[in-house]
Design an enzyme around this catalytic site. Structure first.
Site, short mmCIF file in Angstrom:
data_model
loop_
_atom_site.label_atom_id
_atom_site.label_comp_id
_atom_site.label_asym_id
_atom_site.label_seq_id
_atom_site.Cartn_x
_atom_site.Cartn_y
_atom_site.Cartn_z
N TRP B 99 -32.00 -16.44 28.52
CA TRP B 99 -33.29 -17.25 27.47
C TRP B 99 -33.83 -17.08 29.44
O TRP B 99 -34.79 -16.57 29.59
CB TRP B 99 -33.03 -18.69 27.17
N ASP B 166 -36.01 -26.12 31.32
CA ASP B 166 -35.22 -24.75 29.51
C ASP B 166 -34.38 -26.14 28.45
O ASP B 166 -33.14 -25.49 29.15
CB ASP B 166 -35.59 -24.12 29.34
N LYS B 190 -33.13 -27.45 17.14
CA LYS B 190 -31.74 -27.67 17.74
C LYS B 190 -31.30 -28.87 17.31
O LYS B 190 -31.48 -29.44 16.17
CB LYS B 190 -31.14 -27.12 19.59
#
Lengths: 355, 355
Positions: B99, B166, B190
């Protein structure tokens, strides 16, 4: 009391679509997990996106060589993705309302924009006619239905360049000749699903022609290559989309949706034209079948709030017109029943009798 | 049989969140319309976004001068929005996994990128330490939890520049010192909601400092000015987010989420370290509390599929490791119960006894 949902969007969905979505959120296909908690890469979800894609291709008769994408960000993000992916030097836009204007604004970040015609000076009460489109533009962008003003462009303009269509508020309400388009896009929250997913139908060979660097997520090719799974797609909104597509197919496809749209709109426009209290706000030949706008006639203007309250008391929801038009707007998407429109017509007649 | 959902994302949500979402989809607050069909501008929805915003500020102790946004497009779209809004000349990125790498790739479209450190050469099995960050960068970007590799950066690095984080996979699992950040972003799927909404917490005065033209939808200021209502936001995913936030508050806030995360992780890592069949894959000091990765020890490698099948037969879902690590990954987000982790530990012990 039964409510009739005339919201402009997010808007009415078929009851069975809502019930099936709720059921799958509780337990998806009986697997013991919620639709909201399954992996988008699981064997349980791939069939959802595959079936939705196949149904879109079938229902709209999409020719070979087009990809179907499910993206996040809304149609407003497409306003910038379209020129980013397709505008080499110059693009043409038909200005038929606020959404066209917003699309034009974003296009200007990427190149020259020719506004082929505009009805802005008349508050967008008609679709401009008799204009020409230069042959040297990369595309002509049209907004097929103007939710706020209640106009609709139900036939593609006759031009020599590829079309790009924002069909957010009338997709799946009628047949479309997809072959005329390099790209069609639509926010789902009218005729397709809950808010949160945008449908894009893109001609594969129209991609990759611009020279600019495109950030990965803004590049349609990214999503074509990964089958809308480059990143986590909006799983539940896509599922609801599938349920709606199944409902459309079961109910006779876009031809039947078209017939129903005509039936509803003819009923309501006939009453608007007949009833002494009301008048339509747009040119008759450009009237939208999806968003039916009307105001009180000048001599009855002071009754506006009273009619709104009366209709609300009878179960009508979401009929307040957009602030830039005023009056009333009855949005009649695919899931609106003729019964709902008749209930509204009856309100108008009863209110006329009382006044 | 009871299923235990260890999916990495979209992932487990509290059962009451799921049930309340399904209920509101059938009839929102008893108004006779579905949550999926109400206008985002209606008096019914504004309280949802207002309460969700207030709860986020309360739970994360967000200081004055920050805005909370609910956007579409996913965290992957933020990879490009972050540099577009904050990168003037040069930005620093800590590379701790896929990511981070994707975020770096997008930043390079907008300016110079300094990679302050990377654990790529060791397949991201640790969080790099002992690096320095130049003082002349516009920000340092960190990925606080690396879902794929199972590492987590639970303390902010000590640098002289604003942070951008993030936090897609560990937000709301622990307290965060928001004041150290110019921007925090997180895909919801999530610890927060179903897929389809991205949470952004942005420092107002950090905006408007770049000179480039920013397309409207990519400009955080657009969404700050319009309270996330510039365009139609993802109504249902935002509602589910609100339900989760209420659940977090009722269950003791992020401090209690943190305690539970430690309890779950300690149980499972202890078993991984004890059991002769398994070993962890990352440096112990960098172990994620959210995504717990482990593989079979070399001498038991051939038992991998057998263990997967055994655990699946006992109700474990989503424990297959990401292909770039292999083995197993048990994602233990806020909604995972200690009971679920104990059930997995029991599988590991029973399987050890059989082999």
């Amino acid at each position: 009391m039964k409510k009739y949902n005339f919201n402009a969007g997010p808007s009415i969905l078929p009851r069975e679509v809502i019930e099936n979505t709720a059921k799958q959120i509780l337990d998806f296909n009986g697997i013991g997990l919620s639709l909201a908690e399954i992996s988008h890469r699981s064997k349980d979800f791939q069939p959802v996106i595959d079936e939705a894609t196949a149904l879109i291709k079938e229902l709209l008769n999409v020719p070979e060589g087009y990809s179907v994408l499910f993206l996040g960000g809304g149609a407003s993000l497409e306003f910038c993705m379209i020129p980013c992916n397709f505008l080499k030097k110059k693009a043409a836009y038909l200005n038929t309302g606020v959404w066209s204007k917003k699309a034009i604004k974003e296009a200007k970040h990427f190149g020259e924009v020719v506004e082929v015609a505009s009805s802005a000076d008349d508050n967008y009460t008609f679709i401009p006619k008799g204009w020409t489109c230069p042959d040297d533009v990369d595309y002509l962008h049209i907004t097929t239905n103007n939710t706020i003003y209640g106009t609709e462009l139900r036939e593609e303009p006759n031009v020599n360049v590829p079309l790009i269509g924002d069909m957010s508020s009338d997709i799946f309400s009628r047949p479309v000749d997809v072959a005329k388009y390099d790209c069609i896009y639509a926010g789902a929250q009218k005729n397709l699903s809950m808010a949160g997913v945008t449908l894009v139908i893109v001609k594969d060979e129209a991609l990759g022609k611009v020279e600019r660097e495109i950030p990965t997520m803004l590049n349609y090719q990214t999503h074509v290559d990964k089958g809308s799974m480059f990143n986590t797609p909006p799983v539940v909104p896509i599922y609801t989309c599938l349920e709606t597509l199944r409902w459309i197919k079961k109910n006779g496809g876009v031809e039947e949706m078209d017939r129903r749209a005509h039936e509803r709109a003819e009923l309501l426009y006939a009453e608007i034209d007949r009833n002494k209290l009301f008048r339509g706000t747009v040119a008759k030949e450009d009237r939208s079948l999806m968003n039916i706008c009307f105001v009180m006639n000048d001599e009855y203007k002071e009754l506006e709030k009273a009619f709104f309250d009366f209709a609300t008391s009878k179960g009508m929801v979401g009929i307040k017109g957009h602030r830039s038009v005023g009056g009333f707007r009855a949005s009649c998407y695919n899931a609106m029943s003729v019964e709902g429109v008749k209930a509204l017509v009856q309100c108008m007649q009863e209110f006329e009798a009382q006044n």
